[in-house]
Each structure stands twice: as structure tokens, then as C-alpha cells.
Design a protein around this motif. Structure first.
Motif, mmCIF file in Angstrom:
data_model
loop_
_atom_site.group_PDB
_atom_site.id
_atom_site.type_symbol
_atom_site.label_atom_id
_atom_site.label_comp_id
_atom_site.label_asym_id
_atom_site.label_seq_id
_atom_site.Cartn_x
_atom_site.Cartn_y
_atom_site.Cartn_z
ATOM 1 N N PHE A 147 0.746 -1.300 0.195
ATOM 2 C CA PHE A 147 -0.169 0.002 -0.012
ATOM 3 C C PHE A 147 0.849 1.235 0.084
ATOM 4 O O PHE A 147 1.447 1.622 0.863
ATOM 5 N N LYS A 148 0.998 2.304 -0.971
ATOM 6 C CA LYS A 148 1.780 3.027 -1.231
ATOM 7 C C LYS A 148 1.199 4.461 -0.992
ATOM 8 O O LYS A 148 1.650 5.568 -0.967
ATOM 9 N N GLU A 149 -0.035 4.691 -0.769
ATOM 10 C CA GLU A 149 -0.802 5.738 -0.566
ATOM 11 C C GLU A 149 -1.686 5.893 0.572
ATOM 12 O O GLU A 149 -2.657 6.736 0.691
ATOM 13 N N ILE A 150 -1.209 5.349 1.819
ATOM 14 C CA ILE A 150 -1.963 5.199 2.901
ATOM 15 C C ILE A 150 -1.967 6.716 3.745
ATOM 16 O O ILE A 150 -0.927 7.011 3.597
ATOM 17 N N ARG A 151 -2.841 7.417 3.813
ATOM 18 C CA ARG A 151 -3.043 8.410 4.605
ATOM 19 C C ARG A 151 -3.460 8.478 6.040
ATOM 20 O O ARG A 151 -3.292 9.110 6.930
ATOM 21 N N ARG A 152 -4.524 7.599 6.147
ATOM 22 C CA ARG A 152 -5.181 7.470 7.560
ATOM 23 C C ARG A 152 -4.928 5.586 8.006
ATOM 24 O O ARG A 152 -5.580 4.843 6.908
ATOM 25 N N LEU A 153 -4.237 5.293 8.805
ATOM 26 C CA LEU A 153 -3.939 4.134 9.408
ATOM 27 C C LEU A 153 -4.537 3.911 10.689
ATOM 28 O O LEU A 153 -4.249 4.600 11.564
ATOM 29 N N ARG A 154 -5.059 2.729 10.825
ATOM 30 C CA ARG A 154 -5.739 2.321 12.257
ATOM 31 C C ARG A 154 -5.424 0.697 12.421
ATOM 32 O O ARG A 154 -5.573 -0.038 11.564
ATOM 33 N N ILE A 155 -4.530 0.490 13.436
ATOM 34 C CA ILE A 155 -3.964 -0.765 13.824
ATOM 35 C C ILE A 155 -4.901 -1.040 15.390
ATOM 36 O O ILE A 155 -4.574 -0.261 16.292
ATOM 37 N N GLU A 156 -5.308 -1.954 15.358
ATOM 38 C CA GLU A 156 -6.267 -2.844 16.450
ATOM 39 C C GLU A 156 -5.478 -3.952 16.983
ATOM 40 O O GLU A 156 -5.480 -5.181 16.243
ATOM 41 N N LEU A 157 -4.952 -3.945 18.150
ATOM 42 C CA LEU A 157 -4.318 -5.021 18.968
ATOM 43 C C LEU A 157 -5.590 -5.928 19.574
ATOM 44 O O LEU A 157 -6.568 -5.384 19.654
ATOM 45 N N PRO A 158 -4.973 -7.218 19.652
ATOM 46 C CA PRO A 158 -6.328 -8.318 20.187
ATOM 47 C C PRO A 158 -6.672 -7.918 21.792
ATOM 48 O O PRO A 158 -7.840 -8.321 22.117
ATOM 49 N N ALA A 159 -5.687 -7.171 22.379
ATOM 50 C CA ALA A 159 -6.098 -6.829 23.667
ATOM 51 C C ALA A 159 -5.359 -6.046 24.311
ATOM 52 O O ALA A 159 -4.081 -5.797 23.804
ATOM 53 N N GLY A 160 -5.816 -5.199 25.310
ATOM 54 C CA GLY A 160 -4.633 -4.167 26.010
ATOM 55 C C GLY A 160 -3.548 -4.938 26.557
ATOM 56 O O GLY A 160 -3.688 -6.066 26.992
#
Length: 406
Positions: free
Chosen positions: A165-178
Motif C-alpha cells: 500500500f503506497k498511498e495510505i493517509r489514515r491508518l488504524r491498527i487494532e491489537l487483540p487486547a490491552g
């Protein structure tokens, strides 16, 4: 003589054949081909989830070429893989005996928080343990078919998944737990903003979360007509009760603060390869499914991250936390709209200190330092009902804690 109906029948037959041919031609047309690329990109950006986008890539060559151009992506991390060997019980016992009180606290922080965060490093970098497990699994005579299938599952880090992915402007990463293990009923939430180092962090905690009707029911036998303040015994003046210092409440809040800052700085450190590979990034958010902690970086903070070298904390896999000034608000009981009650509610707002070399954990009253803009940013760190809790706590007396870099 020709029957009057026969020519009409022949015409109808030709018309029917023509309609059937048009239907066949229509069935052979891919209507998605009629959509412009800009419309398809809007759809892909709405999808967002990187796994779903990966499935879209295999639909056709056009989708395969368009999906890498999306500018909004969500990565849900399924699991955390650790190849760190567990310490031996004997060694741990001997080490515990040689530690003091503060070292024991550090061991709890490192063992209970940093080790899972080190494990997060293996989702942001290929894990050697996965390859070794694959090699050892087939040779094991006791391995079941299910374990063999699980060993064949390929594990990819977010950095690997996002490399196309070369044009990402907004990225959200969700971990499986705190990362922070807390007891049942304990509330602990944090939100941190980073550039090349920590810009701010807001922490909200409570020793327990109750409902006000249950509290009133428990104490109704003592007072037939209690008010909420009478029932909870809260100090309406907003000053710290003596029990806050003598019963370990202050130490617990310091522990929550240090734990949250370690978790935030470890997340920040692990984002290095992703930020380096994606220059167009304007918004980055690393959160978890439990909603325990959120790390955010905006466009200017990302630019600062690229311009200034990151300072690591010794041999730890995390960013160095600078010397800090902290505002603390506390309420023994805090009733929120809707009936929720926070017992031992605590709000901590953290900013880098302007003066270096402050004494660790020195406390005192903070008079008139928290400006209106700061209060707005602090209260907006959380969603309701915790936003209301933060606003209510900031109306109480403010205290200061200073902490050295770590």
C-alpha cells in the motif's frame, strides 16, 4: 393466401430472438467495468479492513491494481506471537530475594507489562519462532492433524501486510487486547500522543466501577434517607483524604501511570518500520479491542518523528519517556450521569516537563496552571461516559507530580 396472423407471428418471433440475444449480451457484461476508478476507490476506502481488501485483490486484475491505492486502512492483529523463553522459577525466586521494594515494583512492571509488549515486537517483525515451530512440528510423532494445520498458518506482521500500500493517509491498527493486566472491575484507560517522543498522555483509572443504586441499597440500613455524598463518604471540598497517602492509593496511581506510559512508549517504538515505509501518512492510530489504550499521531507529529531520531530507553524495546509534569485529580467516589459510579476515580494528565532533573514523585497543590485549552484536550481524550468523568474530576482540586525520564 397468407393468413393475417402469420406475419405478425414472424415479427414477434424475430423480436423475441432479438431480446434473447440482448439478454445474453447483457449477461456477458461486467457492470463494474462501467464504474470509474475513483468510485471504486471510494468503495475500497469504505471497506478499509486489510483482510477484506486482500480478498478484493484476487477478484480481477483491475481490483488488484486499484486496492494498493486506497488511502484509509484498518489492520486487525489476530494474535501476538512470542518467542521469549519463560524465566526459570528457581532463578526468579532467587532474584526476588535480592530485590528491594522499588525493584520488586519494577519486576512487576517489566514482567507483567513489558514482556507482552516485547511480544508485540514479533508482530511488527518476522518471528524466528514461527519458522522453528514449522520445522519441528512435522517431526513430532505426537503432533495432531490440527496442530499440523496450525503450524502451516503463515504469520505476517502489519509492516509486511502494508508494504504494497503506497498511498495510505489514515491508518488504524487494532491489537487483540490491552497490554495492562488489571483485576476484574478495575478501570484503566489511557490516550497518548507522540511525535518523536511523548507529547501528552491522559490516564483515567478507578479501583472499581459500581452502580449507584447498589451502593444506596447497601447503606440504606444505616441511614433510611441517605444522600449520595453521605452514602459514599466523599469529601466535597476536593482535597485528598489522609487515607489516600497511607493506604497505598497514591502508590497504586503512580503504578497505573508508569504502566500506561510504558505501554504507550512501547507501542510508539514498534511503529518505526511502518512510519518509515509510508511517507503519505497523515493520521496513525494504534489501539486495542478492549479500548484500554490509544496512541495517536497526526501529520505534524509524523513529520517530527521522521525528522528527529527516536531515543530508545536503554536496551528496552520502547521509546525513552522524557521528564514529566503531571496533573492529578482524585475523587473517592464519583457518580456519573446514568448511574455509573467510579470508586477511587483518578485522572492524570501528563506533559513533558520544561525543567529537567525534577525530583521523582514529589507532590503538592497545582494552583491555576491548567488552562482552558488544556482542560478541553484532557476531557476530550475519552468517549462518554468517561469524558464526563474527566470533566467532573477537573473541577476538583489539582495536584502535581514530577517524574524523571525513564
Amino acid at each position: 393466401m397468407t393468413s393475417p396472423g402469420r406475419p405478425a407471428a414472424a415479427v414477434d418471433l424475430r423480436q423475441w430472438r432479438g431480446d434473447a440475444q440482448e439478454e445474453e449480451d447483457e449477461e456477458g457484461i461486467d457492470h463494474l467495468d462501467r464504474l470509474p476508478d475513483s468510485v471504486l476507490l471510494v468503495v475500497f476506502n469504505r471497506i478499509g479492513d486489510v483482510k477484506a481488501l486482500g480478498r478484493c485483490c484476487v477478484v480481477c486484475r483491475r481490483f488488484h491494481d486499484l486496492v494498493p491505492l486506497v488511502d484509509s486502512v484498518l489492520v486487525r492483529v489476530d494474535c501476538v506471537i512470542s518467542d521469549d523463553p519463560s524465566p526459570s522459577p528457581a532463578g526468579g525466586a532467587g532474584a526476588d530475594r535480592s530485590r528491594g521494594v522499588f525493584s520488586h515494583l519494577a519486576r512487576i512492571v517489566i514482567g507483567g507489562i513489558v514482556k507482552p509488549l516485547q511480544a508485540l515486537g514479533h508482530i511488527l517483525a518476522p518471528s524466528a519462532a514461527v519458522a522453528s515451530n514449522r520445522r519441528s512440528s512435522p517431526s513430532s510423532p505426537s503432533s495432531s492433524p490440527s496442530s499440523s494445520r496450525s503450524s502451516e498458518i503463515s504469520h505476517h506482521s502489519p509492516a509486511e501486510v502494508l508494504k504494497n500500500f503506497k498511498e495510505i493517509r489514515r491508518l488504524r491498527i487494532e491489537l487483540p487486547a490491552g497490554e495492562l493486566g488489571v483485576d476484574d472491575g478495575v478501570l484503566l484507560k489511557w490516550k497518548a500522543e507522540f511525535g518523536s517522543t511523548l507529547d501528552s498522555c491522559v490516564i483515567l483509572g478507578a479501583s472499581s466501577v459500581l452502580s449507584s443504586p447498589s451502593i444506596l441499597a447497601k447503606s440504606s440500613s444505616l441511614n433510611p434517607n441517605p444522600s449520595f455524598q453521605d452514602t459514599c463518604g466523599a469529601d466535597d471540598s476536593g482535597s485528598m483524604p489522609d487515607s489516600f497517602y497511607t493506604s497505598g492509593n497514591l502508590k497504586l496511581r503512580v503504578f497505573w501511570t508508569i504502566s500506561s506510559l510504558i505501554a504507550a512508549s512501547a507501542r510508539h517504538y514498534l511503529l518505526q518500520p511502518i512510519i518509515a515505509d509510508h511517507e503519505p501518512l497523515e493520521r496513525l492510530e494504534l489501539t486495542d479491542v478492549d479500548g484500554q489504550g490509544v496512541l495517536t499521531m497526526d501529520r505534524w507529529q509524523l513529520q517530527e518523528f521522521r525528522a528527529k531520531p527516536l531515543s530508545a530507553s536503554g536496551s528496552s524495546q520502547r521509546t525513552l519517556v522524557p521528564a514529566l509534569s503531571m496533573w492529578l485529580w482524585y475523587a473517592p467516589y464519583l457518580e456519573l450521569p446514568g448511574g455509573m459510579v467510579l470508586k477511587g476515580a483518578t485522572l492524570v494528565a501528563v506533559r513533558p516537563s520544561q525543567e529537567q532533573g525534577m525530583e521523582v514523585a514529589s507532590s503538592g497543590e497545582f494552583g491555576g496552571v491548567v488552562e482552558f485549552s488544556d482542560r478541553c484536550s484532557i476531557s476530550s481524550a475519552f468517549e462518554e461516559p468517561y469524558r464526563s468523568a474527566a470533566g467532573m474530576l477537573m473541577k476538583r482540586r489539582t495536584y502535581c507530580l514530577e517524574m524523571n525520564s525513564f
